[in-house]
Write an enzyme that holds these catalytic residues in place. Structure first.
Site, PDB file in Angstrom:
ATOM      1  N   PRO A 171      35.388 -23.897  21.411  1.00 61.93           N
ATOM      2  CA  PRO A 171      35.546 -25.234  22.307  1.00 61.93           C
ATOM      3  C   PRO A 171      34.879 -24.843  23.866  1.00 61.93           C
ATOM      4  O   PRO A 171      34.692 -26.360  24.391  1.00 61.93           O
ATOM      5  CB  PRO A 171      37.003 -24.936  23.421  1.00 61.93           C
ATOM      6  CG  PRO A 171      37.945 -24.248  22.487  1.00 61.93           C
ATOM      7  CD  PRO A 171      36.695 -23.190  21.273  1.00 61.93           C
ATOM      8  N   GLU A 191      43.417 -17.149  22.026  1.00 63.02           N
ATOM      9  CA  GLU A 191      42.872 -17.722  23.556  1.00 63.02           C
ATOM     10  C   GLU A 191      41.007 -17.906  23.044  1.00 63.02           C
ATOM     11  O   GLU A 191      40.283 -18.257  23.990  1.00 63.02           O
ATOM     12  CB  GLU A 191      43.575 -17.741  24.952  1.00 63.02           C
ATOM     13  CG  GLU A 191      44.950 -16.917  25.615  1.00 63.02           C
ATOM     14  CD  GLU A 191      44.781 -19.250  24.546  1.00 63.02           C
ATOM     15  OE1 GLU A 191      43.886 -20.069  26.100  1.00 63.02           O
ATOM     16  OE2 GLU A 191      45.419 -19.638  24.773  1.00 63.02           O
ATOM     17  N   ARG A 250      26.803 -31.401   1.906  1.00 60.82           N
ATOM     18  CA  ARG A 250      26.608 -32.260   1.581  1.00 60.82           C
ATOM     19  C   ARG A 250      25.834 -32.574   2.058  1.00 60.82           C
ATOM     20  O   ARG A 250      24.131 -33.863   0.938  1.00 60.82           O
ATOM     21  CB  ARG A 250      27.578 -33.629   1.661  1.00 60.82           C
ATOM     22  CG  ARG A 250      27.461 -33.845   3.560  1.00 60.82           C
ATOM     23  CD  ARG A 250      28.573 -34.190   3.262  1.00 60.82           C
ATOM     24  NE  ARG A 250      28.925 -35.824   3.203  1.00 60.82           N
ATOM     25  CZ  ARG A 250      27.627 -36.852   3.913  1.00 60.82           C
ATOM     26  NH1 ARG A 250      26.991 -36.537   4.958  1.00 60.82           N
ATOM     27  NH2 ARG A 250      27.414 -37.796   3.268  1.00 60.82           N
ATOM     28  N   ASP A 291      24.054 -42.981   5.915  1.00 58.73           N
ATOM     29  CA  ASP A 291      25.142 -42.730   6.294  1.00 58.73           C
ATOM     30  C   ASP A 291      24.971 -43.464   8.017  1.00 58.73           C
ATOM     31  O   ASP A 291      24.350 -43.266   8.215  1.00 58.73           O
ATOM     32  CB  ASP A 291      25.324 -41.059   6.514  1.00 58.73           C
ATOM     33  CG  ASP A 291      26.470 -40.623   5.086  1.00 58.73           C
ATOM     34  OD1 ASP A 291      26.865 -41.633   4.785  1.00 58.73           O
ATOM     35  OD2 ASP A 291      26.435 -39.301   5.412  1.00 58.73           O
TER      36      ASP A 291
END
Ligand code: 9D3
Length: 248
Positions: free
Chosen positions: A88, A115, A153, A168
């Site tokens: 994060p 955590e 991909r 895309d």
């Protein structure tokens, strides 16, 4: 490309090796996958790899020794593997970064649980921290799988129609236009006439206009950093003009 995941939940990655485009590519040997479970390097018979945080606070922290052993084992198998920690605290992943990662010969992706991990793993290794966005999930595995799917991909010979990778969203910096297929009439809704006109120049202009409209309303941030072609600029001007004439 060889991807090694360091994870407490290796079985989650069968979603990538077993299904869809990534699964077919895996069966065809376009990419290799191995998982290393840090639990196998636990120094205690019960296999604990987490402990309480120094300084107190909620939750548990993944311990440095078993993680370092797992990283060392991964480096042994893939000496040129680029080391990534799904976190994060990382910079949010972008398509440009995905495209760069697709050029690496190997990736070692560390997935955290609890955590987080002991900071000395980050300070003691050359690790790139990557987030998948400003929302909270329970661990690094699903973020790692998203990164892997995005990278795989782009590998050569994976997409059936090579054009779809080039066209895309985000590759050209605009959101995609609406798409339609048969039937022509679906309840009260019909396919826009222009798409059935056979006029390819007009169709291309309609699609570009739709892309610009969507980007303007949903993701204006994308337009700030994007250089527009003369055609895009004039279409965008027209869109903004129409907005002023018909205020919603
Ligand atoms: C209270 C502090 N939280 C940190 C923001 C605790 C915390 C939440 C979630 C600690 C670890 C996690 C697990 N998340 C990931 O491992 C993760 C993640 C994410 O939650 N969001 C976006 N990208 C990522 S990449 C790895």
């Amino acid at each position: 490309m060889h991807i090694q995941a360091i994870t407490l939940f290796p079985e989650m990655f069968t979603a990538l090796t077993g299904s869809g485009i990534t699964g077919r590519a895996y069966k065809h040997g376009k990419w290799q996958f191995t998982a290393i479970n840090p639990r196998q390097y636990a120094d205690n018979p019960l296999g604990y790899i987490d402990d309480r945080p120094f300084g107190g606070g909620p939750g548990m922290i993944m311990m440095a020794p078993p993680l370092q052993s797992a990283i060392n084992a991964a480096k042994e198998t893939c000496p040129q593997g680029k080391l990534i920690y799904m976190s994060p605290q990382g910079k949010p992943l972008t398509h440009a970064q995905v495209a760069n990662l697709a050029n690496e010969p190997a990736l070692i992706v560390l997935c955290g649980r609890y955590e987080g991990i002991d900071e000395r793993i980050l300070s003691g290794n050359n690790i790139t921290e990557i987030s998948i966005g400003d929302f909270v999930v329970s661990g690094g595995e699903l973020p790692a799988m998203m990164l892997m799917d995005a990278v795989i991909r782009l590998l050569p010979g994976i997409l059936g129609d090579e054009r779809s990778a080039v066209e895309d969203s985000f590759v050209n910096g605009l959101l995609d236009c609406p798409h339609y297929t048969r039937p022509v009439e679906f309840g009260q809704q019909t396919v826009p006439d222009v798409l059935r006109s056979g006029n390819h120049a007009l169709i291309a202009q309609w699609r570009l206009t739709q892309s610009l409209k969507r980007t303007l309303t949903r993701r204006p941030d994308l337009l700030v950093n994007r250089v527009l072609t003369p055609q895009e600029s004039s279409l965008l001007q027209k869109i903004k003009q129409e907005e002023r004439e018909i205020p919603s």
